[in-house]
Design a protein around this motif. Structure first.
Motif, PDB file in Angstrom:
ATOM      1  N   ARG A  83       1.035  -1.136  -0.006  1.00  0.00           N
ATOM      2  CA  ARG A  83      -0.638  -0.074  -0.139  1.00  0.00           C
ATOM      3  C   ARG A  83       0.438   1.119   0.301  1.00  0.00           C
ATOM      4  O   ARG A  83       1.746   1.514   0.702  1.00  0.00           O
ATOM      5  CB  ARG A  83      -0.976  -0.218   1.664  1.00  0.00           C
ATOM      6  CG  ARG A  83      -1.669  -1.449   1.341  1.00  0.00           C
ATOM      7  CD  ARG A  83      -3.161  -0.918   2.216  1.00  0.00           C
ATOM      8  NE  ARG A  83      -4.056  -2.128   1.820  1.00  0.00           N
ATOM      9  CZ  ARG A  83      -5.329  -1.944   1.333  1.00  0.00           C
ATOM     10  NH1 ARG A  83      -5.585  -0.620   0.367  1.00  0.00           N
ATOM     11  NH2 ARG A  83      -6.115  -2.385   0.906  1.00  0.00           N
ATOM     12  N   VAL A  84       0.758   2.497  -0.741  1.00  0.00           N
ATOM     13  CA  VAL A  84       1.110   3.250  -1.010  1.00  0.00           C
ATOM     14  C   VAL A  84       0.533   4.606  -0.251  1.00  0.00           C
ATOM     15  O   VAL A  84      -0.432   4.447  -0.445  1.00  0.00           O
ATOM     16  CB  VAL A  84       1.431   3.782  -2.053  1.00  0.00           C
ATOM     17  CG1 VAL A  84       2.502   2.342  -2.814  1.00  0.00           C
ATOM     18  CG2 VAL A  84       0.609   3.760  -3.516  1.00  0.00           C
ATOM     19  N   LEU A  85       0.685   5.946  -0.903  1.00  0.00           N
ATOM     20  CA  LEU A  85       0.773   7.492  -0.717  1.00  0.00           C
ATOM     21  C   LEU A  85       1.104   7.716  -1.793  1.00  0.00           C
ATOM     22  O   LEU A  85       2.439   7.446  -2.378  1.00  0.00           O
ATOM     23  CB  LEU A  85       1.407   7.565   0.634  1.00  0.00           C
ATOM     24  CG  LEU A  85       0.813   7.827   2.206  1.00  0.00           C
ATOM     25  CD1 LEU A  85       1.342   7.966   2.862  1.00  0.00           C
ATOM     26  CD2 LEU A  85      -0.407   7.770   2.549  1.00  0.00           C
ATOM     27  N   PRO A  86       0.376   9.031  -1.888  1.00  0.00           N
ATOM     28  CA  PRO A  86       0.593   9.777  -3.670  1.00  0.00           C
ATOM     29  C   PRO A  86       2.765   9.907  -3.626  1.00  0.00           C
ATOM     30  O   PRO A  86       3.266   9.706  -4.942  1.00  0.00           O
ATOM     31  CB  PRO A  86      -0.082  10.691  -3.857  1.00  0.00           C
ATOM     32  CG  PRO A  86      -1.367  10.205  -2.686  1.00  0.00           C
ATOM     33  CD  PRO A  86      -0.717   9.450  -1.210  1.00  0.00           C
ATOM     34  N   ALA A  91       6.633  12.142  -8.830  1.00  0.00           N
ATOM     35  CA  ALA A  91       6.546  13.193  -8.516  1.00  0.00           C
ATOM     36  C   ALA A  91       5.756  13.709  -7.537  1.00  0.00           C
ATOM     37  O   ALA A  91       4.635  14.391  -8.576  1.00  0.00           O
ATOM     38  CB  ALA A  91       7.943  13.988  -9.236  1.00  0.00           C
ATOM     39  N   ALA A  92       6.274  15.179  -7.206  1.00  0.00           N
ATOM     40  CA  ALA A  92       5.084  15.717  -6.544  1.00  0.00           C
ATOM     41  C   ALA A  92       4.694  17.423  -7.858  1.00  0.00           C
ATOM     42  O   ALA A  92       6.001  17.104  -9.239  1.00  0.00           O
ATOM     43  CB  ALA A  92       5.806  17.031  -5.266  1.00  0.00           C
ATOM     44  N   SER A  93       3.267  17.169  -7.926  1.00  0.00           N
ATOM     45  CA  SER A  93       2.936  18.402  -8.803  1.00  0.00           C
ATOM     46  C   SER A  93       3.822  20.145  -8.721  1.00  0.00           C
ATOM     47  O   SER A  93       3.611  20.264  -8.059  1.00  0.00           O
ATOM     48  CB  SER A  93       1.371  18.485  -8.896  1.00  0.00           C
ATOM     49  OG  SER A  93       0.723  19.487 -10.263  1.00  0.00           O
ATOM     50  N   PRO A 239      -5.196  11.030  -0.729  1.00  0.00           N
ATOM     51  CA  PRO A 239      -5.122   9.743  -1.602  1.00  0.00           C
ATOM     52  C   PRO A 239      -7.024   9.292  -1.784  1.00  0.00           C
ATOM     53  O   PRO A 239      -7.319   9.853  -0.074  1.00  0.00           O
ATOM     54  CB  PRO A 239      -4.456   8.414  -0.594  1.00  0.00           C
ATOM     55  CG  PRO A 239      -4.224   9.205   0.731  1.00  0.00           C
ATOM     56  CD  PRO A 239      -4.364  10.787  -0.028  1.00  0.00           C
ATOM     57  N   PRO A 240      -7.621   9.110  -2.259  1.00  0.00           N
ATOM     58  CA  PRO A 240      -6.892   7.926  -3.573  1.00  0.00           C
ATOM     59  C   PRO A 240      -7.115   9.198  -4.787  1.00  0.00           C
ATOM     60  O   PRO A 240      -6.137   8.428  -5.957  1.00  0.00           O
ATOM     61  CB  PRO A 240      -7.591   7.734  -4.109  1.00  0.00           C
ATOM     62  CG  PRO A 240      -9.173   8.681  -3.326  1.00  0.00           C
ATOM     63  CD  PRO A 240      -8.718   8.977  -2.348  1.00  0.00           C
ATOM     64  N   SER A 241      -6.248  10.836  -4.506  1.00  0.00           N
ATOM     65  CA  SER A 241      -5.450  11.176  -5.660  1.00  0.00           C
ATOM     66  C   SER A 241      -3.897  10.955  -5.966  1.00  0.00           C
ATOM     67  O   SER A 241      -3.309  11.209  -4.529  1.00  0.00           O
ATOM     68  CB  SER A 241      -6.413  12.693  -5.839  1.00  0.00           C
ATOM     69  OG  SER A 241      -5.153  13.758  -6.700  1.00  0.00           O
ATOM     70  N   ARG A 242      -3.165  10.639  -7.082  1.00  0.00           N
ATOM     71  CA  ARG A 242      -1.969  10.447  -7.370  1.00  0.00           C
ATOM     72  C   ARG A 242      -1.107  11.829  -7.392  1.00  0.00           C
ATOM     73  O   ARG A 242      -0.797  11.728  -6.431  1.00  0.00           O
ATOM     74  CB  ARG A 242      -1.989   9.949  -8.182  1.00  0.00           C
ATOM     75  CG  ARG A 242      -2.012   8.592  -8.666  1.00  0.00           C
ATOM     76  CD  ARG A 242      -1.574   7.980  -9.925  1.00  0.00           C
ATOM     77  NE  ARG A 242      -1.231   7.791 -10.321  1.00  0.00           N
ATOM     78  CZ  ARG A 242      -0.265   6.662 -10.528  1.00  0.00           C
ATOM     79  NH1 ARG A 242      -0.975   5.768 -10.296  1.00  0.00           N
ATOM     80  NH2 ARG A 242       0.905   6.592 -10.279  1.00  0.00           N
ATOM     81  N   THR A 243      -2.477  12.542  -7.038  1.00  0.00           N
ATOM     82  CA  THR A 243      -1.620  14.355  -7.198  1.00  0.00           C
ATOM     83  C   THR A 243      -0.803  14.492  -5.316  1.00  0.00           C
ATOM     84  O   THR A 243      -2.112  14.699  -4.498  1.00  0.00           O
ATOM     85  CB  THR A 243      -2.346  15.682  -7.322  1.00  0.00           C
ATOM     86  OG1 THR A 243      -2.751  15.236  -8.977  1.00  0.00           O
ATOM     87  CG2 THR A 243      -2.299  16.995  -7.904  1.00  0.00           C
ATOM     88  N   TRP A 244      -0.151  15.568  -5.352  1.00  0.00           N
ATOM     89  CA  TRP A 244       0.516  16.152  -4.192  1.00  0.00           C
ATOM     90  C   TRP A 244       1.589  16.836  -4.293  1.00  0.00           C
ATOM     91  O   TRP A 244       1.826  16.938  -5.680  1.00  0.00           O
ATOM     92  CB  TRP A 244       1.545  14.810  -3.294  1.00  0.00           C
ATOM     93  CG  TRP A 244       2.485  14.494  -3.945  1.00  0.00           C
ATOM     94  CD1 TRP A 244       2.910  13.263  -4.760  1.00  0.00           C
ATOM     95  CD2 TRP A 244       3.628  14.411  -3.440  1.00  0.00           C
ATOM     96  NE1 TRP A 244       4.194  12.973  -5.369  1.00  0.00           N
ATOM     97  CE2 TRP A 244       5.055  13.493  -4.586  1.00  0.00           C
ATOM     98  CE3 TRP A 244       4.537  15.784  -2.623  1.00  0.00           C
ATOM     99  CZ2 TRP A 244       6.372  13.517  -4.713  1.00  0.00           C
ATOM    100  CZ3 TRP A 244       5.869  15.454  -2.515  1.00  0.00           C
ATOM    101  CH2 TRP A 244       6.373  14.654  -3.488  1.00  0.00           C
ATOM    102  N   PHE A 245       1.638  17.665  -3.832  1.00  0.00           N
ATOM    103  CA  PHE A 245       2.835  19.660  -3.502  1.00  0.00           C
ATOM    104  C   PHE A 245       3.149  18.857  -2.667  1.00  0.00           C
ATOM    105  O   PHE A 245       3.052  18.932  -1.586  1.00  0.00           O
ATOM    106  CB  PHE A 245       1.937  20.522  -3.502  1.00  0.00           C
ATOM    107  CG  PHE A 245       0.516  20.019  -4.253  1.00  0.00           C
ATOM    108  CD1 PHE A 245       0.652  20.517  -5.804  1.00  0.00           C
ATOM    109  CD2 PHE A 245      -0.981  20.098  -4.297  1.00  0.00           C
ATOM    110  CE1 PHE A 245       0.268  20.738  -6.490  1.00  0.00           C
ATOM    111  CE2 PHE A 245      -1.670  20.122  -5.018  1.00  0.00           C
ATOM    112  CZ  PHE A 245      -1.935  20.552  -6.315  1.00  0.00           C
ATOM    113  N   SER A 246       4.426  19.747  -2.767  1.00  0.00           N
ATOM    114  CA  SER A 246       5.553  20.161  -2.247  1.00  0.00           C
ATOM    115  C   SER A 246       6.177  21.699  -2.090  1.00  0.00           C
ATOM    116  O   SER A 246       5.974  21.862  -2.948  1.00  0.00           O
ATOM    117  CB  SER A 246       6.739  19.110  -2.509  1.00  0.00           C
ATOM    118  OG  SER A 246       8.247  19.272  -2.152  1.00  0.00           O
TER     119      SER A 246
END
Length: 326
Positions: A83-86, A91-93, A239-246
């Motif tokens: 199991r994973v997190l985005p 890579a971060a958006s 989650p469940p969106s693959r998009t993440w920000f940094s």
């Protein structure tokens, strides 16, 4: 009059029920899913009941239950991917104004575990602290990179403090093999453990103040306040969106333009999830009533919020003991 003999059902319940919460925490650490963990705990108790006549107290009840739970988890893991997190996928958006990706049904997402399901107010504070530390989302995500046996050995030895010989007996292997497996597992999670030492605790006054400011920022739609309390390297994933920000600038821009809305759009309540500060979120619907949205789990230092993981699942509020409407 002689007291009536207790039924086998009552005797079994008296012996085994005290371990249900810790078994749920154990299965969750192994599987990374609250729902899967609940299923495996149910299976553990069913197997235990079926084998109760042959138990004969050759070990402690706790050890016996952990043997059953470990075997059930290892069997389950042979049929499941990690199991994973985005943040563990892509890579971060860099574009906070683009619409986040929708759910990907092909991904097995890491899920949260509300503290209320595995700890209670009557628990020993030291035991609660150990439970919380071993449930942090970053650690559970890292455990997913270990084999099933490595996970079991690491958790049984370093979290639950089972002796090496007892772990060897649980896994039908040698003490030497347990020690070797533990060494490899520790090496995989070592960097994370060192980083976790600098994380804020849910009981820390500064952390609770950061949570209060986070709640205020959402309820008043105050992007400036969010900018002040977020770390410069802050991360947001959903989650469940693959998009993440940094990065603070990107995270604040995303929240300001796509999430906050107007004052009164959100109502948040403080809680703890995965041994971390969290906020149960309600969203104002078209009728003006607030409806359950999900849970935001925070990682903090003494000075700032470093990581926000948002789980868009209204059922989580019920698991945390909150009403399904406001």
């Amino acid at each position: 009059m002689q007291p009536e003999d207790r039924s086998p059902n009552a005797e079994f319940a008296d012996l085994t029920q005290p371990y249900r919460r810790e078994l749920l925490a154990y299965c969750y650490r192994m599987l990374g899913s609250h729902e899967d963990a609940e299923d495996l705990v149910q299976e553990t108790y069913l197997r235990a009941w079926r084998g109760y006549d042959g138990f004969q107290s050759r070990s402690s009840v706790r050890t016996w239950l952990y043997r059953i739970a470990t075997n059930a988890c290892l069997t389950a893991l042979t049929h499941r991917g990690r199991r994973v997190l985005p943040s563990g996928l892509d890579a971060a958006s860099a574009n906070p104004y683009a619409t986040p990706d929708s759910a990907d049904d092909g991904v097995a997402w890491l899920g949260p575990l509300p503290d209320a399901l595995v700890t209670s107010a009557s628990d020993d504070p030291a035991a609660v602290a150990v439970t919380r530390d071993s449930l942090r989302l970053a650690l559970i995500a890292t455990l997913q990179h270990l084999s099933g046996r490595q996970r079991a050995v690491l958790i049984l030895r370093d979290v639950l403090d089972f002796p090496a010989a007892e772990v060897a007996d649980l896994l039908d292997t040698s003490t030497a093999a347990v020690k070797s497996t533990l060494q490899r597992a520790r090496a995989r999670v070592g960097d994370l453990a060192r980083a976790a030492a600098h994380r804020g605790e849910p009981t820390d006054p500064r952390g609770r103040a950061l949570l209060e400011e986070y709640i205020t920022a959402f309820e008043t739609a105050d992007a400036t306040l969010l900018e002040r309390i977020l770390h410069r390297d802050a991360v947001i994933e959903m989650p469940p969106s693959r998009t993440w920000f940094s990065g603070k600038r990107t995270c604040v821009a995303f929240l300001a333009h796509q999430v906050l809305g107007a004052p009164g759009t959100w109502r948040l309540l403080p809680t703890t999830v995965n041994g971390q500060l969290a906020a149960a979120a309600y969203f104002r619907g078209t009728t003006g009533a607030y409806v359950p949205f999900g849970i935001a789990v925070l990682a903090t230092t003494a000075e700032a919020i470093t990581h926000i993981t948002v789980f868009d699942d209204p059922n989580l509020l019920d698991h945390c003991g909150f009403p399904t409407h406001r």
